[in-house]
Enzyme design. Structure first.
Site, PDB file in Angstrom:
ATOM      1  N   GLN A 348       0.826  -1.203   0.000  1.00 28.18           N
ATOM      2  CA  GLN A 348       0.000   0.000   0.000  1.00 28.18           C
ATOM      3  C   GLN A 348       0.863   1.258   0.000  1.00 28.18           C
ATOM      4  O   GLN A 348       1.919   1.289   0.623  1.00 28.18           O
ATOM      5  CB  GLN A 348      -0.901   0.015   1.241  1.00 28.18           C
ATOM      6  N   HIS A 352      -0.535   7.721   7.506  1.00 29.95           N
ATOM      7  CA  HIS A 352      -1.414   8.020   8.625  1.00 29.95           C
ATOM      8  C   HIS A 352      -1.055   9.387   9.170  1.00 29.95           C
ATOM      9  O   HIS A 352       0.116   9.686   9.408  1.00 29.95           O
ATOM     10  CB  HIS A 352      -1.299   6.950   9.713  1.00 29.95           C
TER      11      HIS A 352
END
Length: 603
Positions: A348, A352
């Site tokens: 991915q 965050h």
């Protein structure tokens, strides 16, 4: 005005017969190619297909036949072996039945009556065991009937623009331990024009299939000895990925993201704290080390939480933006694995963001702007969808509402038209899904932006505020490409393997006419590598025309032919595949041109 085929009431769709019987009033649905109408048309066409199969194969028994994004399908079993060639026979029988203009009627019966009606049909017994309540719908057309909640068209005569598209196997109820059924996919529209457009799209999709092109171009492969859903990246595919990563990394650094890395295997106790153990366990892989259970990460968020917890945090540090090209593993059933689009291991482009509640809107707006730039660089149109709280979730309704409102505010302030997917959020928070449209009109789910106030609470994350009190940060999960695997698959099909120069795995092929020109080709290759462009030399003992043909099969953007004249005058004879031009250019000018091309695109 076309015929009314349904009624939409309280976000549910009913066929006209049901609406009349139950006195339901609402928005009328007409026989056209709107989403609501297509749902009814395709549901009815699934039953038409089942009726045709039953007439052709009298022992056929049926499981379920739902409408899906790509049309409809029916799962069934028969003692006869069904092949691709049989699809045309079934389709012909469907047209014969449709022309009979059979009325489609509904009867509501009790569960006990349904059990008796389908007593000898073990598949129907399985279906009924999964349906709650005591009222069952049975739809009938001619001599065919099946359990169904509808809705359906009033008559088979309306079904005239359909096509059976694919034959596959499917486990009963999706259970790999259960028996294998036959599944036939199809599609239906309100008119021939839309059907023909779709058929053309299917044919184009076959030409662009990333699995076929990936093999032809030497990008990636799969090996049964390694395992299903575990791709192997070959040098050219790895170069393509590396180039996307380089562009992305440069953009992330400019936007003040910090690189981090978490472990790929963590104790199960931490997955219990996060909620993954209770809400996502069936999608994870586990092992035991020293009598302690560990889970291989399906997501990168817990590792990034631990990075946040590695230091005492102040409001002055926020927002903190961590990114990682994190390798994750998810248990996908073998039946849904599909090239790079659905795999068990993937990477991915994950990030965050830990921020104050007052910073959510600006951070989401920055992500939306970042998305615009990335999608614009690849020529994608895109849309966004807001997904709200699902039935299986953690956290209070109040926290969910605050997070959902923050996403809506960011979308509205950026002038983004968006759809709402009720109940489609992640178990820990609402999200925005980014869906792109490729060159032949297909939509793909890629990136996502998720607001999470639940994990910070579960892990007791804190920062010191201005007044020296402890506050809880908000966590934003963000991936724009989604995964490199899926994005490369989409890019391959979007461009049909004709990758733009700035990401092409091989940008230039140098073709020396004879051995005497090889040293000059090697010199040019070194200079190209030094400016970040990748070149290959075709120096096999083949004719010039064959070398050129082989380079063109690889869909290389630029071919440079080097003969005695080119070496003497330090020029290159260029065949530009993308501009479809041929020209000669001085070596220095050529290198400058390539360097500019490499820098033309940025995120």
């Amino acid at each position: 005005m076309s015929e009314v085929i349904g009624i939409k009431h309280d976000n549910k769709i009913f066929d006209t017969q049901t609406a009349k019987q139950e006195g339901i009033k609402g928005q009328e649905i007409y026989f056209d190619n709107s989403a609501d109408a297509l749902s009814i048309i395709r549901h009815s066409c699934a039953h038409l297909m089942a009726q045709a199969i039953k007439e052709l194969y009298s022992d056929a028994k049926f499981f379920v036949g739902p409408v899906v994004d790509e049309g409809f399908y029916y799962d069934f079993k028969t003692s006869s072996k069904i092949t691709e060639e049989d699809l045309n026979v079934i389709e012909k029988k469907m047209k014969e039945i449709a022309k009979k203009a059979l009325p489609i009627t509904k009867e509501t019966i009790t569960k006990q009556e349904a059990i008796q009606k389908f007593l000898g049909d073990e598949l129907k017994q399985v279906v009924m065991s999964k349906i709650p309540g005591d009222k069952f719908g049975v739809y009938r057309q001619g001599n065919f009937e099946d359990l169904c909640r509808g809705p359906h068209l009033p008559n088979t005569k309306l079904l005239h623009s359909f096509k059976l598209t694919k034959l596959a196997g499917a486990y009963l109820g999706g259970d790999e331990k259960a028996e294998m059924l036959t599944r036939i996919y199809g599609v239906a529209f309100a008119d021939k024009e839309n059907l023909n457009t779709y058929i053309h799209q299917l044919e184009e999709a076959k030409k662009r299939d990333h699995r076929k092109l990936g093999l032809e171009m030497g990008l990636f492969g799969f090996d049964e000895e390694i395992g299903a859903g575990l791709p192997i990246w070959l040098p050219k595919g790895a170069r393509l990925r590396r180039r996307i990563e380089e562009l992305l990394t440069r953009a992330l650094i400019v936007r003040e993201y910090e690189p981090v890395r978490g472990p790929e295997i963590l104790k199960s106790s931490v997955w219990k704290v996060s909620g993954h153990y209770d809400n996502y366990k069936e999608n994870m892989y586990f092992t035991v080390i020293d009598d302690v259970e560990y889970g291989i990460k399906p997501m990168n968020c817990v590792g990034h939480i631990k990075v946040y917890q590695s230091s005492i945090r102040s409001y002055r540090e926020l927002p903190l933006r961590f990114y990682e090209y994190g390798v994750v593993h998810r248990h996908e059933k073998s039946g849904v694995l599909h090239g790079l689009l659905r795999v068990r291991e993937f990477t991915q482009d994950d990030a965050h963001i830990f921020c104050q509640p007052s910073q959510i809107k600006d951070e989401v707006s920055n992500i939306i702007d970042f998305t615009r730039k990335i999608m614009g660089a690849f020529g994608f149109n895109y849309e966004m969808e807001l997904s709200t709280k699902p039935s299986k979730s953690i956290g209070s309704d109040e926290v969910w509402q605050v997070a959902t409102n923050a996403l809506e505010d960011a979308l509205k302030s950026n002038g983004i038209d968006y759809k709402i997917d009720v109940g489609g959020g992640a178990f820990y928070g609402p999200k925005i899904d980014i869906k792109i449209t490729d060159a032949i009109g297909r939509k793909w789910q890629c990136g996502t932006v998720q607001i999470d106030m639940n994990l910070p609470e579960r892990f007791n994350l804190q920062y010191t505020d201005k007044d020296n009190t402890y506050r809880q940060p908000v966590m934003i999960h963000r991936a724009i490409l989604g995964s490199f695997e899926r994005f490369v698959a989409i890019l391959t099909e979007h461009f049909g393997g004709e990758f733009p120069f700035f990401i092409a795995p091989t940008q230039i092929v140098l073709i020396p006419i004879s051995e005497e020109q090889i040293p000059y080709a090697q010199e040019i290759k070194k200079q190209l590598l030094s400016i970040g462009a990748y070149a290959e030399i075709m120096d096999k003992n083949e004719t010039l025309n064959k070398k050129i043909r082989n380079a063109e099969k690889q869909r290389v953007p630029m071919i440079a032919v080097i003969g005695a004249k080119e070496v003497e005058e330090r020029i290159l004879s260029i065949r530009d595949r993308q501009s479809k031009t041929q020209y000669q250019i001085q070596e220095k000018e050529f290198l400058n041109m390539v360097e500019i091309k490499m820098k033309e695109v940025s995120f």
